[in-house]
Design an enzyme around this catalytic site. Structure first.
Site, PDB file in Angstrom:
ATOM      1  N   ASP A 117       3.693   3.649  -1.000  1.00 16.90           N
ATOM      2  CA  ASP A 117       2.245   3.431  -1.091  1.00 16.90           C
ATOM      3  C   ASP A 117       1.718   3.680  -2.499  1.00 16.90           C
ATOM      4  O   ASP A 117       0.941   2.896  -3.029  1.00 16.90           O
ATOM      5  CB  ASP A 117       1.510   4.306  -0.056  1.00 16.90           C
ATOM      6  N   ASP A 120       2.191   8.650  -7.784  1.00 14.86           N
ATOM      7  CA  ASP A 120       1.216   9.623  -8.284  1.00 14.86           C
ATOM      8  C   ASP A 120       1.917  10.500  -9.317  1.00 14.86           C
ATOM      9  O   ASP A 120       2.037  10.113 -10.473  1.00 14.86           O
ATOM     10  CB  ASP A 120       0.665  10.399  -7.074  1.00 14.86           C
ATOM     11  N   PHE A 169      -8.475  10.352  -5.855  1.00 17.92           N
ATOM     12  CA  PHE A 169      -7.762  10.423  -4.579  1.00 17.92           C
ATOM     13  C   PHE A 169      -8.271   9.282  -3.710  1.00 17.92           C
ATOM     14  O   PHE A 169      -9.469   9.055  -3.599  1.00 17.92           O
ATOM     15  CB  PHE A 169      -8.023  11.772  -3.901  1.00 17.92           C
ATOM     16  N   ARG A 182      -5.310   6.426   8.017  1.00 16.18           N
ATOM     17  CA  ARG A 182      -4.213   5.545   7.597  1.00 16.18           C
ATOM     18  C   ARG A 182      -4.431   4.105   8.059  1.00 16.18           C
ATOM     19  O   ARG A 182      -3.949   3.168   7.451  1.00 16.18           O
ATOM     20  CB  ARG A 182      -2.880   6.031   8.184  1.00 16.18           C
TER      21      ARG A 182
HETATM   22  P1  IMP Z   1       3.978  11.715  -5.778  1.00 16.07           P
HETATM   23  O1  IMP Z   1       5.276  12.310  -5.328  1.00 16.07           O
HETATM   24  O2  IMP Z   1       3.052  12.732  -6.381  1.00 16.07           O
HETATM   25  O3  IMP Z   1       4.135  10.503  -6.672  1.00 16.07           O
HETATM   26  O4  IMP Z   1       3.161  11.268  -4.521  1.00 16.07           O
HETATM   27  C1  IMP Z   1       3.733  10.711  -3.484  1.00 16.07           C
HETATM   28  C2  IMP Z   1       2.920  10.868  -2.236  1.00 16.07           C
HETATM   29  O5  IMP Z   1       1.719  11.605  -2.375  1.00 16.07           O
HETATM   30  C3  IMP Z   1       2.505   9.505  -1.798  1.00 16.07           C
HETATM   31  O6  IMP Z   1       3.526   8.866  -1.092  1.00 16.07           O
HETATM   32  C4  IMP Z   1       1.314   9.813  -0.953  1.00 16.07           C
HETATM   33  O7  IMP Z   1       1.727  10.107   0.345  1.00 16.07           O
HETATM   34  C5  IMP Z   1       0.716  11.041  -1.575  1.00 16.07           C
HETATM   35  N1  IMP Z   1      -0.458  10.683  -2.421  1.00 16.07           N
HETATM   36  C6  IMP Z   1      -0.520  10.658  -3.763  1.00 16.07           C
HETATM   37  N2  IMP Z   1      -1.741  10.272  -4.175  1.00 16.07           N
HETATM   38  C7  IMP Z   1      -2.465  10.053  -3.065  1.00 16.07           C
HETATM   39  C8  IMP Z   1      -3.815   9.625  -2.835  1.00 16.07           C
HETATM   40  O8  IMP Z   1      -4.612   9.343  -3.738  1.00 16.07           O
HETATM   41  N3  IMP Z   1      -4.183   9.519  -1.533  1.00 16.07           N
HETATM   42  C9  IMP Z   1      -3.358   9.812  -0.497  1.00 16.07           C
HETATM   43  N4  IMP Z   1      -2.088  10.199  -0.654  1.00 16.07           N
HETATM   44  C10 IMP Z   1      -1.649  10.328  -1.940  1.00 16.07           C
HETATM   45 MG    MG Z   2       3.688   8.717   1.178  1.00 13.97          MG
END
Ligand code: IMP
Ligand code: MG
Length: 197
Positions: A117, A120, A169, A182
């Site tokens: 998705d 981040d 976010f 979701r």
């Molecule tokens: P990362 O490991 O920080 O890159 O983030 C991975 C997970 O964090 C994603 O698969 C999402 O489930 C969650 N995530 C990151 N940013 C958001 C956001 O803005 N809204 C909701 N979920 C997020």
């Molecule tokens: Mg996720």
């Protein structure tokens, strides 16, 4: 200079929106996926690609993108899912990744297209990429619907990105806050409390 095969389309002005306001309407998400599908399909043609949805957040995008890829002629694919959790109910990644549900298919020698998705902090994609290669995948390509470049902690480059967004976010279209919203078909600005929408 970016090494993305498909660079994300930049969505501006998200920072000025209030929680609950729509950032990317459903039609724009679908248009973007349809537009990207032929290029991705072409790259994976004849490779018996395993499309791997990363649950839970990528369930809608995996389904929609997968159908557009099929429409675009990429029919020799199989579909599987894995579930990885990076944090509980907050809005920040802890960097601690747990596999909650593993892949069922044998991926040895397969070309895997992982669908996520959002990129981040990149902890998740970096982990998944290494995990799949460690399990013997011949190649791993990563599709991320959204990317927040300003939030990356780990350098990682998805191959295909739908949209670049700012440091906000977001919820909807697979993305949750405290597990809710979701199934909202639009991507909107959060955090919105579960009973707030
Ligand atoms: P990362 O490991 O920080 O890159 O983030 C991975 C997970 O964090 C994603 O698969 C999402 O489930 C969650 N995530 C990151 N940013 C958001 C956001 O803005 N809204 C909701 N979920 C997020
Ligand atoms: Mg996720």
């Amino acid at each position: 200079m970016s090494n993305h095969l498909i660079e994300g389309r930049t969505i501006r002005g998200g920072e000025t929106l209030m929680p609950g306001e729509i950032l990317i309407p459903s039609e724009q998400i679908q248009t973007r996926l349809k537009e990207m599908a032929p290029q991705i399909a072409e790259r994976h043609a004849g490779r018996n690609t395993l499309i791997l949805g990363i649950l839970k957040g990528a369930m809608l995008v995996t389904s929609d993108l997968g159908q557009y890829l099929y429409d675009a002629g990429l029919k020799d694919t199989t579909l599987d899912f894995m579930r990885v959790e990076s944090y509980g109910n907050g809005t920040e990644s802890t960097g601690q990744l747990t596999i909650k549900q593993d892949i069922m298919e044998d991926i040895t020698g397969r070309d895997v297209l992982a669908v996520e998705d959002i990129a981040d902090t990149n902890h998740t994609l970096n982990f998944i990429n290494r995990y799949l290669l460690g399990r013997g995948a011949a190649s791993v390509s990563i599709f991320a619907l959204l990317e927040k470049k300003s939030r990356h902690v780990v350098p990682f480059q998805p191959d295909y990105v739908g949209f670049q967004i700012g440091n906000i976010f977001v919820q909807g279209y697979g993305l949750d806050y405290k597990q809710m919203t979701r199934l909202n078909r639009n991507i909107f600005v959060g955090p919105v409390e579960p009973n707030g929408r």
